[in-house]
Scaffold this active site. Structure first.
Site, short mmCIF file in Angstrom:
data_model
loop_
_atom_site.label_atom_id
_atom_site.label_comp_id
_atom_site.label_asym_id
_atom_site.label_seq_id
_atom_site.Cartn_x
_atom_site.Cartn_y
_atom_site.Cartn_z
N SER A 1 0.85 -1.19 0.00
CA SER A 1 0.00 0.00 0.00
C SER A 1 0.88 1.24 0.00
O SER A 1 2.05 1.19 0.37
CB SER A 1 -0.89 0.01 1.24
OG SER A 1 -1.51 1.27 1.39
N HIS A 2 0.29 2.39 -0.40
CA HIS A 2 1.01 3.66 -0.30
C HIS A 2 1.26 4.05 1.14
O HIS A 2 2.10 4.90 1.43
CB HIS A 2 0.20 4.78 -0.96
CG HIS A 2 0.38 4.83 -2.45
ND1 HIS A 2 0.13 3.77 -3.26
CD2 HIS A 2 0.83 5.83 -3.25
CE1 HIS A 2 0.40 4.11 -4.51
NE2 HIS A 2 0.82 5.36 -4.52
N SER A 3 0.50 3.42 2.05
CA SER A 3 0.58 3.80 3.46
C SER A 3 1.02 2.62 4.30
O SER A 3 0.45 1.52 4.20
CB SER A 3 -0.81 4.29 3.90
OG SER A 3 -1.01 4.04 5.27
N GLY B 1 3.97 6.37 -0.18
CA GLY B 1 4.61 6.06 -1.45
C GLY B 1 4.82 4.57 -1.57
O GLY B 1 4.16 3.78 -0.89
N LEU C 1 -2.77 0.97 -5.48
CA LEU C 1 -2.98 1.69 -6.74
C LEU C 1 -1.71 2.38 -7.22
O LEU C 1 -0.71 2.42 -6.50
CB LEU C 1 -4.10 2.73 -6.56
CG LEU C 1 -3.93 3.71 -5.38
CD1 LEU C 1 -3.85 5.13 -5.89
CD2 LEU C 1 -5.09 3.60 -4.40
#
Lengths: 202, 142
Positions: free
Chosen positions: B19-21, B56, B81
């Protein structure tokens, strides 16, 4: 276009110049990324190209293909945003296309970058006109047939031409019509790579 | 079932959540393992955010997570995503960055993670894990 042979040192200079121009323009890239992206393009590209510049300085690969392949690897592992795998794929695919040749012609570079651009389109599932880096890369590579300067101009023109386009890829695409009127940050950084190339070819 | 499992205990498929987080990846990993419930669960690792804790995608964290969960039966990688998708695709295209049998699984992140961990914990092979995670796209909510 002159048929000067380009050696590994030329590619090292290109990557070093690219890092310098990205560093100079980082703030502008982030500004362009603020209204339609997540305001990190400048910092991401800076981080990636600092890693590339360090790599070519401390352990420069021996061939043109080696320089691009290693630079691409640095970008994939250090950028932290979508531009990492996209630029990484561009340079790695181009580097692989150049193979182990100790020197390459400008036309060989053009065809290798063409293969890299195709791979970028495939990875991102995008085409020219989607308001992405391809809008600068595709005309840039095409104009390499004329000269490095022509390529830099064409890429810059391509980046400017993204302003009226509706974004179809990436975070900007969520904005729909509101993405119109902004220059694409990825196309802008792509144009910077061509301007660095023209600069070192002088 | 994987071929090497014919003689005894089958090595489980590993699951990596990108994940981005960081907190999102960690929480979804905890939730999926929790919902897989009792008994041994398949190895799950989170690769969220950047190494310095920002938002990121980190190729380094992804490769490390994949190595951590690799038991030789393949690694199912689920992503949220944008750069998470592209980074995993680029790493797989590299060939030598991720353990052999690593696969980007096209699935919704949360629902797919639960389905992947449940099926991997039940001893399913990589194809079955990927299929179960992908089927989560089909669960309508209204």
């Amino acid at each position: 276009m002159s048929e000067t042979a380009l050696d590994a040192a030329f590619f090292v200079r290109w990557m070093t110049a690219a890092a310098a121009v990205i560093d100079r323009e980082a703030e502008r890239l982030t500004e362009l990324d603020s209204p339609i992206g997540d305001a990190d393009h400048g910092a991401n590209m800076q981080r990636g190209f600092v890693a590339v510049a360090k790599m070519v300085e401390t352990e420069p690969p021996a061939t043109p293909g080696g320089v691009l392949t290693a630079a691409g690897r640095q970008l994939i592992s250090s950028v932290g945003g979508a531009s990492g795998p996209l630029y990484g794929t561009l340079l790695r695919r181009a580097g692989k296309a150049l193979g182990d040749a100790p020197q390459v012609s400008a036309q060989e570079l053009r065809s290798a970058l063409g293969a890299g651009v195709d791979a970028v389109g495939q990875l991102g599932g995008s085409a020219p006109g989607d308001k992405t880096m391809l809008d600068a890369l595709v005309p840039g590579v095409a104009a390499l047939a004329t000269s490095f300067d022509a390529a830099a101009e064409a890429a810059e023109g391509g980046a400017l031409a993204t302003v009226p386009i509706l974004a179809r890829k990436g975070r900007a695409s969520y904005l729909g019509e509101r993405s119109i009127g902004h220059q694409d940050p990825g196309a802008t950084s792509s144009a910077l790579l061509f301007s660095a190339l023209a600069e070192v070819a002088k | 079932m994987s071929a090497e499992g014919s003689g005894g205990a089958t090595a489980p498929v590993g699951v990596v959540l990108v994940s981005h987080s960081g907190p999102v990846a960690e929480s979804v990993a905890t939730m999926a393992a929790g919902l897989a419930g009792g008994g041994a669960t398949a190895p799950v690792a989170a690769a969220g955010g950047t190494p310095d804790g920002g938002l990121g995608t980190s190729a380094e964290l992804i490769a490390e997570a994949a190595r951590t969960v690799d038991r030789g039966a393949g690694v199912a990688i689920l992503v949220d995503l944008g750069s998470a998708v592209l980074t995993v695709k680029a790493l797989i295209a590299e060939g030598d960055e991720l353990p052999e049998g690593s696969r980007l699984v096209d699935a919704p992140f949360v629902e797919g993670a639960v389905a992947a961990v449940v099926t991997a914990s039940a001893g399913a092979d990589l194809d079955a894990v990927a299929a179960a995670a992908g089927e989560a796209y089909g669960y309508r909510k209204e």
